[in-house]
Scaffold this motif. Structure first.
Motif, PDB file in Angstrom:
ATOM      1  N   LYS A  22      49.147  36.709  34.748  1.00 57.79           N
ATOM      2  CA  LYS A  22      49.720  35.988  33.619  1.00 57.79           C
ATOM      3  C   LYS A  22      50.041  36.925  32.463  1.00 57.79           C
ATOM      4  O   LYS A  22      50.968  36.671  31.685  1.00 57.79           O
ATOM      5  CB  LYS A  22      48.752  34.896  33.164  1.00 57.79           C
ATOM      6  CG  LYS A  22      48.582  33.766  34.178  1.00 57.79           C
ATOM      7  CD  LYS A  22      47.336  32.941  33.913  1.00 57.79           C
ATOM      8  CE  LYS A  22      47.456  32.098  32.668  1.00 57.79           C
ATOM      9  NZ  LYS A  22      48.377  30.964  32.846  1.00 57.79           N
ATOM     10  N   LEU A  23      49.269  38.017  32.345  1.00 56.29           N
ATOM     11  CA  LEU A  23      49.493  38.977  31.267  1.00 56.29           C
ATOM     12  C   LEU A  23      50.603  39.977  31.598  1.00 56.29           C
ATOM     13  O   LEU A  23      51.018  40.756  30.735  1.00 56.29           O
ATOM     14  CB  LEU A  23      48.201  39.744  30.967  1.00 56.29           C
ATOM     15  CG  LEU A  23      47.033  38.921  30.413  1.00 56.29           C
ATOM     16  CD1 LEU A  23      45.774  39.778  30.337  1.00 56.29           C
ATOM     17  CD2 LEU A  23      47.379  38.356  29.044  1.00 56.29           C
ATOM     18  N   ILE A 271      35.867  49.876  31.558  1.00 55.67           N
ATOM     19  CA  ILE A 271      35.293  49.302  32.774  1.00 55.67           C
ATOM     20  C   ILE A 271      34.567  48.019  32.396  1.00 55.67           C
ATOM     21  O   ILE A 271      33.700  48.015  31.505  1.00 55.67           O
ATOM     22  CB  ILE A 271      34.313  50.264  33.463  1.00 55.67           C
ATOM     23  CG1 ILE A 271      35.015  51.550  33.886  1.00 55.67           C
ATOM     24  CG2 ILE A 271      33.673  49.592  34.682  1.00 55.67           C
ATOM     25  CD1 ILE A 271      34.102  52.557  34.564  1.00 55.67           C
ATOM     26  N   SER A 272      34.901  46.932  33.055  1.00 55.40           N
ATOM     27  CA  SER A 272      34.205  45.655  32.874  1.00 55.40           C
ATOM     28  C   SER A 272      33.358  45.382  34.099  1.00 55.40           C
ATOM     29  O   SER A 272      33.814  45.557  35.231  1.00 55.40           O
ATOM     30  CB  SER A 272      35.200  44.513  32.678  1.00 55.40           C
ATOM     31  OG  SER A 272      35.916  44.663  31.471  1.00 55.40           O
ATOM     32  N   ALA A 302      39.947  40.564  32.177  1.00 57.83           N
ATOM     33  CA  ALA A 302      41.371  40.894  32.205  1.00 57.83           C
ATOM     34  C   ALA A 302      41.917  41.093  30.794  1.00 57.83           C
ATOM     35  O   ALA A 302      42.673  42.039  30.522  1.00 57.83           O
ATOM     36  CB  ALA A 302      42.149  39.788  32.925  1.00 57.83           C
ATOM     37  N   ASN A 303      41.530  40.205  29.882  1.00 60.64           N
ATOM     38  CA  ASN A 303      41.972  40.353  28.489  1.00 60.64           C
ATOM     39  C   ASN A 303      41.421  41.638  27.881  1.00 60.64           C
ATOM     40  O   ASN A 303      42.104  42.310  27.104  1.00 60.64           O
ATOM     41  CB  ASN A 303      41.523  39.151  27.667  1.00 60.64           C
ATOM     42  CG  ASN A 303      42.247  37.873  28.061  1.00 60.64           C
ATOM     43  OD1 ASN A 303      43.357  37.923  28.577  1.00 60.64           O
ATOM     44  ND2 ASN A 303      41.622  36.733  27.827  1.00 60.64           N
ATOM     45  N   GLY A 304      40.179  41.974  28.234  1.00 52.03           N
ATOM     46  CA  GLY A 304      39.595  43.213  27.745  1.00 52.03           C
ATOM     47  C   GLY A 304      40.322  44.433  28.269  1.00 52.03           C
ATOM     48  O   GLY A 304      40.512  45.420  27.554  1.00 52.03           O
ATOM     49  N   ARG A 306      43.508  44.577  29.088  1.00 54.65           N
ATOM     50  CA  ARG A 306      44.773  44.673  28.350  1.00 54.65           C
ATOM     51  C   ARG A 306      44.554  45.303  26.988  1.00 54.65           C
ATOM     52  O   ARG A 306      45.318  46.193  26.569  1.00 54.65           O
ATOM     53  CB  ARG A 306      45.400  43.294  28.179  1.00 54.65           C
ATOM     54  CG  ARG A 306      46.715  43.341  27.387  1.00 54.65           C
ATOM     55  CD  ARG A 306      47.335  41.994  27.190  1.00 54.65           C
ATOM     56  NE  ARG A 306      46.526  41.122  26.342  1.00 54.65           N
ATOM     57  CZ  ARG A 306      46.956  39.963  25.845  1.00 54.65           C
ATOM     58  NH1 ARG A 306      48.175  39.540  26.126  1.00 54.65           N
ATOM     59  NH2 ARG A 306      46.174  39.231  25.101  1.00 54.65           N
ATOM     60  N   LEU A 307      43.508  44.877  26.272  1.00 51.47           N
ATOM     61  CA  LEU A 307      43.226  45.430  24.948  1.00 51.47           C
ATOM     62  C   LEU A 307      42.908  46.911  25.037  1.00 51.47           C
ATOM     63  O   LEU A 307      43.378  47.711  24.211  1.00 51.47           O
ATOM     64  CB  LEU A 307      42.074  44.658  24.307  1.00 51.47           C
ATOM     65  CG  LEU A 307      41.673  45.089  22.896  1.00 51.47           C
ATOM     66  CD1 LEU A 307      42.834  44.925  21.933  1.00 51.47           C
ATOM     67  CD2 LEU A 307      40.465  44.270  22.415  1.00 51.47           C
ATOM     68  N   PHE A 308      42.107  47.296  26.035  1.00 54.47           N
ATOM     69  CA  PHE A 308      41.763  48.705  26.214  1.00 54.47           C
ATOM     70  C   PHE A 308      43.006  49.542  26.471  1.00 54.47           C
ATOM     71  O   PHE A 308      43.197  50.623  25.864  1.00 54.47           O
ATOM     72  CB  PHE A 308      40.780  48.863  27.369  1.00 54.47           C
ATOM     73  CG  PHE A 308      40.472  50.291  27.720  1.00 54.47           C
ATOM     74  CD1 PHE A 308      39.589  51.037  26.961  1.00 54.47           C
ATOM     75  CD2 PHE A 308      41.093  50.891  28.811  1.00 54.47           C
ATOM     76  CE1 PHE A 308      39.313  52.363  27.284  1.00 54.47           C
ATOM     77  CE2 PHE A 308      40.819  52.212  29.146  1.00 54.47           C
ATOM     78  CZ  PHE A 308      39.932  52.949  28.376  1.00 54.47           C
ATOM     79  N   LEU A 309      43.882  49.080  27.346  1.00 54.20           N
ATOM     80  CA  LEU A 309      45.097  49.820  27.663  1.00 54.20           C
ATOM     81  C   LEU A 309      46.013  49.922  26.467  1.00 54.20           C
ATOM     82  O   LEU A 309      46.661  50.962  26.234  1.00 54.20           O
ATOM     83  CB  LEU A 309      45.828  49.150  28.822  1.00 54.20           C
ATOM     84  CG  LEU A 309      45.103  49.206  30.180  1.00 54.20           C
ATOM     85  CD1 LEU A 309      45.816  48.324  31.188  1.00 54.20           C
ATOM     86  CD2 LEU A 309      45.017  50.639  30.688  1.00 54.20           C
ATOM     87  N   LYS A 310      46.073  48.859  25.679  1.00 57.96           N
ATOM     88  CA  LYS A 310      46.910  48.872  24.487  1.00 57.96           C
ATOM     89  C   LYS A 310      46.400  49.891  23.474  1.00 57.96           C
ATOM     90  O   LYS A 310      47.188  50.654  22.867  1.00 57.96           O
ATOM     91  CB  LYS A 310      46.942  47.472  23.857  1.00 57.96           C
ATOM     92  CG  LYS A 310      47.850  47.341  22.660  1.00 57.96           C
ATOM     93  CD  LYS A 310      47.858  45.911  22.148  1.00 57.96           C
ATOM     94  CE  LYS A 310      48.751  45.766  20.915  1.00 57.96           C
ATOM     95  NZ  LYS A 310      48.771  44.356  20.411  1.00 57.96           N
TER      96      LYS A 310
END
Length: 315
Positions: A22-23, A271-272, A302-304, A306-310
């Motif tokens: 979805k992201l 890493i989650s 998944a949201n984490g 995305r934030l890390f990559l951003k």
């Protein structure tokens, strides 16, 4: 170049993949078995729909994904504030997996994790090497410990200290006349029963889901015989299935919460660590599948990512 690698295709891992989908993030999911879902399996036989695990679940009334997955009408009442899926809990696994377009590597084991030039490396046991900007480990603690041994040895040591107990998940289908008027859960981890027409042939039949501790090498036929005897059944079950599941013996107290926070602090950013072994709160009732919590944990991972990559891209 993939953004995220998800290790583990159980419920939490699939939830993470669906949210990544979805992201709009590129991902690959790695699963040790030939199928997704972990211990969650459902089987239809002689009019009964049996679950190997994950039979009873808490209310999903607020779960936003059910309509998206075509499951909004599948949650059936089981008891006060408890539900089950009309076609078995595996219908949730199938619905999630059917939405995934990312890469998937099945029957593949991860031997170790590392880091190189700002990206994570994933070494598979067949010698193949992958890389990713972020990782989601949705695997049991004992497997996560092995993967993290080189990358985060202190965290791996804590994960190795997890204790497990073998619990047999048993589903039994009976004719109503062959069961006593009341059932005792003595000696059982949990016991649930339903006569819902979606799960049994007719109103004269009952489906029972129970769990009991026993050695993993116990023959399934012995487990089924023992379970029927404990129920006081007057005849052998019409249908049956038994599956051994290694359950983490988590004690949900402040020490457990502290240990979870400590382990996560010892794992590199990006890493989650998620899954049923790492939930902070116990089931509301014994044997209650924490479906909503595990779905939410996958989403948050998944949201984490995305934030890390951003953040990594902006530095």
């Amino acid at each position: 170049m993939r953004d995220v690698v998800v290790i583990g295709g159980g419920l939490t891992g699939l939830s993470a993949c669906y949210q990544l989908e979805k992201l709009g993030l590129g991902y690959t999911v790695i699963e040790l078995k030939r199928r997704f879902g972990g211990s969650i399996r459902s089987k239809s036989e002689n009019g009964f729909i049996m679950d190997a695990a994950g039979f009873a679940l808490s209310s999903l009334a607020d779960e936003p994904w059910l309509p998206e997955l075509g499951l909004s009408d599948q949650a059936l009442p089981l008891a006060a504030d408890l539900f089950m899926f009309r076609r078995g809990t595996e219908s949730l696994i199938r619905a999630l997996a059917g939405k995934l377009q990312g890469g998937r590597l099945m029957r593949m084991a991860v031997s170790s994790l590392g880091a190189y030039q700002g990206r994570f490396t994933i070494c598979l046991e067949n010698g193949l090497m992958l890389d990713a900007g972020a990782l989601i480990l949705a695997a049991p603690a004992r497997y996560a410990a092995r993967m993290l041994y080189n990358l985060a040895p202190a965290a791996a040591e804590h994960l190795r200290n997890y204790s497990y107990e073998c619990v047999w998940q048993v589903a039994l289908g009976f004719h109503k006349r062959d069961l006593p008027a009341s059932l005792s859960a003595a000696g059982l981890a949990f016991l649930y029963m339903t006569d819902h027409p979606a799960r049994v042939p007719d109103s004269d039949h009952r489906l029972i889901q129970l769990a009991m501790p026993a050695p993993a090498d116990t023959p399934p036929a012995d487990i089924i015989r023992d379970a029927a005897a404990r129920l006081g059944a007057g005849a052998a079950p019409i249908v049956s299935r038994a599956q051994a599941v290694d359950a983490a013996l988590s004690i949900y107290d402040e020490d457990h919460r502290f240990d979870m926070r400590l382990i996560r602090s010892l794992i590199p950013a990006g890493i989650s660590l998620v899954g049923s072994d790492f939930l902070l709160d116990p089931p509301a009732q014994p044997g209650l599948a924490q479906i909503a919590e595990r779905l939410d944990a996958g989403r948050r991972a998944a949201n984490g990512a995305r934030l890390f990559l951003k953040r990594r891209k902006s530095t």
